[in-house]
Motif scaffolding. Structure first.
Motif, PDB file in Angstrom:
ATOM      1  N   THR A  66      54.767  50.970 -14.944  1.00 34.79           N
ATOM      2  CA  THR A  66      55.201  49.580 -15.067  1.00 34.79           C
ATOM      3  C   THR A  66      54.794  48.800 -13.815  1.00 34.79           C
ATOM      4  OG1 THR A  66      57.367  50.091 -14.105  1.00 34.79           O
ATOM      5  CG2 THR A  66      57.211  50.115 -16.517  1.00 34.79           C
ATOM      6  N   THR A  67      54.531  47.528 -14.011  1.00 37.25           N
ATOM      7  CA  THR A  67      54.186  46.650 -12.897  1.00 37.25           C
ATOM      8  C   THR A  67      54.740  45.262 -13.166  1.00 37.25           C
ATOM      9  OG1 THR A  67      52.113  47.833 -12.538  1.00 37.25           O
ATOM     10  CG2 THR A  67      52.268  45.652 -11.565  1.00 37.25           C
ATOM     11  N   SER A  68      55.451  44.723 -12.212  1.00 39.56           N
ATOM     12  CA  SER A  68      55.901  43.329 -12.325  1.00 39.56           C
ATOM     13  C   SER A  68      54.701  42.431 -12.074  1.00 39.56           C
ATOM     14  CB  SER A  68      56.982  43.027 -11.282  1.00 39.56           C
ATOM     15  OG  SER A  68      58.102  43.836 -11.521  1.00 39.56           O
ATOM     16  N   LEU A  69      54.554  41.419 -12.908  1.00 37.32           N
ATOM     17  CA  LEU A  69      53.386  40.551 -12.806  1.00 37.32           C
ATOM     18  C   LEU A  69      53.702  39.152 -12.284  1.00 37.32           C
ATOM     19  CD1 LEU A  69      51.731  41.417 -16.239  1.00 37.32           C
ATOM     20  CD2 LEU A  69      51.130  42.324 -13.975  1.00 37.32           C
ATOM     21  N   HIS A  70      54.793  38.565 -12.795  1.00 38.04           N
ATOM     22  CA  HIS A  70      55.040  37.155 -12.493  1.00 38.04           C
ATOM     23  C   HIS A  70      56.484  36.807 -12.822  1.00 38.04           C
ATOM     24  CE1 HIS A  70      54.113  32.871 -12.147  1.00 38.04           C
ATOM     25  NE2 HIS A  70      54.684  32.681 -13.313  1.00 38.04           N
ATOM     26  N   VAL A  71      57.020  35.890 -12.049  1.00 37.36           N
ATOM     27  CA  VAL A  71      58.321  35.303 -12.365  1.00 37.36           C
ATOM     28  C   VAL A  71      58.064  33.854 -12.731  1.00 37.36           C
ATOM     29  CG1 VAL A  71      60.605  34.707 -11.490  1.00 37.36           C
ATOM     30  CG2 VAL A  71      59.528  36.839 -10.777  1.00 37.36           C
ATOM     31  N   SER A  72      58.645  33.407 -13.823  1.00 39.15           N
ATOM     32  CA  SER A  72      58.449  32.022 -14.252  1.00 39.15           C
ATOM     33  C   SER A  72      58.913  31.065 -13.162  1.00 39.15           C
ATOM     34  CB  SER A  72      59.190  31.748 -15.562  1.00 39.15           C
ATOM     35  OG  SER A  72      60.585  31.907 -15.366  1.00 39.15           O
ATOM     36  N   ASP A  73      58.380  29.848 -13.177  1.00 40.73           N
ATOM     37  CA  ASP A  73      58.705  28.846 -12.157  1.00 40.73           C
ATOM     38  C   ASP A  73      60.199  28.561 -12.079  1.00 40.73           C
ATOM     39  OD1 ASP A  73      56.068  28.655 -11.411  1.00 40.73           O
ATOM     40  OD2 ASP A  73      55.655  26.924 -12.693  1.00 40.73           O
ATOM     41  N   ASP A  74      60.895  28.636 -13.213  1.00 44.13           N
ATOM     42  CA  ASP A  74      62.333  28.374 -13.203  1.00 44.13           C
ATOM     43  C   ASP A  74      63.162  29.610 -12.850  1.00 44.13           C
ATOM     44  OD1 ASP A  74      62.160  29.897 -15.522  1.00 44.13           O
ATOM     45  OD2 ASP A  74      62.904  28.317 -16.850  1.00 44.13           O
ATOM     46  N   GLY A  75      62.498  30.763 -12.639  1.00 45.13           N
ATOM     47  CA  GLY A  75      63.195  31.985 -12.246  1.00 45.13           C
ATOM     48  C   GLY A  75      63.999  32.627 -13.357  1.00 45.13           C
ATOM     49  N   LYS A  76      63.748  32.258 -14.588  1.00 45.45           N
ATOM     50  CA  LYS A  76      64.545  32.766 -15.704  1.00 45.45           C
ATOM     51  C   LYS A  76      63.859  33.884 -16.486  1.00 45.45           C
ATOM     52  CE  LYS A  76      67.653  29.102 -15.993  1.00 45.45           C
ATOM     53  NZ  LYS A  76      68.841  29.480 -15.261  1.00 45.45           N
ATOM     54  N   THR A  77      62.579  34.143 -16.204  1.00 46.94           N
ATOM     55  CA  THR A  77      61.847  35.162 -16.943  1.00 46.94           C
ATOM     56  C   THR A  77      60.951  35.946 -15.992  1.00 46.94           C
ATOM     57  OG1 THR A  77      61.786  33.693 -18.871  1.00 46.94           O
ATOM     58  CG2 THR A  77      60.313  35.589 -18.915  1.00 46.94           C
ATOM     59  N   LEU A  78      60.992  37.255 -16.124  1.00 44.17           N
ATOM     60  CA  LEU A  78      60.113  38.141 -15.370  1.00 44.17           C
ATOM     61  C   LEU A  78      59.130  38.754 -16.352  1.00 44.17           C
ATOM     62  CD1 LEU A  78      59.404  39.810 -12.781  1.00 44.17           C
ATOM     63  CD2 LEU A  78      61.112  41.454 -13.549  1.00 44.17           C
ATOM     64  N   PHE A  79      57.856  38.701 -16.022  1.00 43.13           N
ATOM     65  CA  PHE A  79      56.823  39.292 -16.867  1.00 43.13           C
ATOM     66  C   PHE A  79      56.382  40.602 -16.231  1.00 43.13           C
ATOM     67  CE2 PHE A  79      56.751  34.781 -17.666  1.00 43.13           C
ATOM     68  CZ  PHE A  79      56.725  34.722 -19.048  1.00 43.13           C
ATOM     69  N   ALA A  80      56.302  41.649 -17.042  1.00 36.18           N
ATOM     70  CA  ALA A  80      55.922  42.965 -16.541  1.00 36.18           C
ATOM     71  C   ALA A  80      54.942  43.621 -17.501  1.00 36.18           C
ATOM     72  CB  ALA A  80      57.160  43.848 -16.380  1.00 36.18           C
ATOM     73  N   HIS A  81      54.031  44.401 -16.935  1.00 37.52           N
ATOM     74  CA  HIS A  81      53.137  45.220 -17.747  1.00 37.52           C
ATOM     75  C   HIS A  81      53.774  46.592 -17.864  1.00 37.52           C
ATOM     76  CE1 HIS A  81      49.881  48.094 -18.485  1.00 37.52           C
ATOM     77  NE2 HIS A  81      49.430  47.123 -19.260  1.00 37.52           N
TER      78      HIS A  81
END
Length: 106
Positions: A66-81
């Motif tokens: 697993t790898t964390s990719l990005h956090v949305s600008d509003d900090g409400k969503t984390l995108f991970a592979h």
């Protein structure tokens, strides 16, 4: 729950998932014909602080596969592979890592 106990529980969850993830990666490497269901998933966040989001993202990235990719600008969503994603992967991260991160930081 005391702060020390909360940190110990978080460490337990992390090391348990670390062992399970290492096993999954090893099985995948040793069996190249095993189907891989790689995906980028969106994890809705309840943790709101920057330290909490950072801790969660790092725990995800330190777990093999697993790898964390990005956090949305509003900090409400984390995108991970995720190497072997299921329909429950985001829920498992939320109910495991995120729940424990919230406990240690409140």
């Amino acid at each position: 729950m005391t702060v020390i106990r909360a940190w110990l529980v978080l460490a337990f969850y992390f090391f348990r998932d670390l062992v399970l993830s290492v096993k999954d990666v090893v099985v995948t490497v040793l069996n190249p014909n095993r189907p891989i269901r790689s995906a980028i998933i969106a994890i809705p966040l309840e943790v709101e602080s920057d330290p909490g989001i950072t801790l969660l993202a790092n725990m995800i990235t330190l777990t093999p596969g697993t790898t964390s990719l990005h956090v949305s600008d509003d900090g409400k969503t984390l995108f991970a592979h995720v190497m072997n994603a299921t329909d429950e992967t985001a829920h498992q991260i939320k109910s495991g890592f995120e729940t424990q991160v919230r406990r240690v930081l409140t």
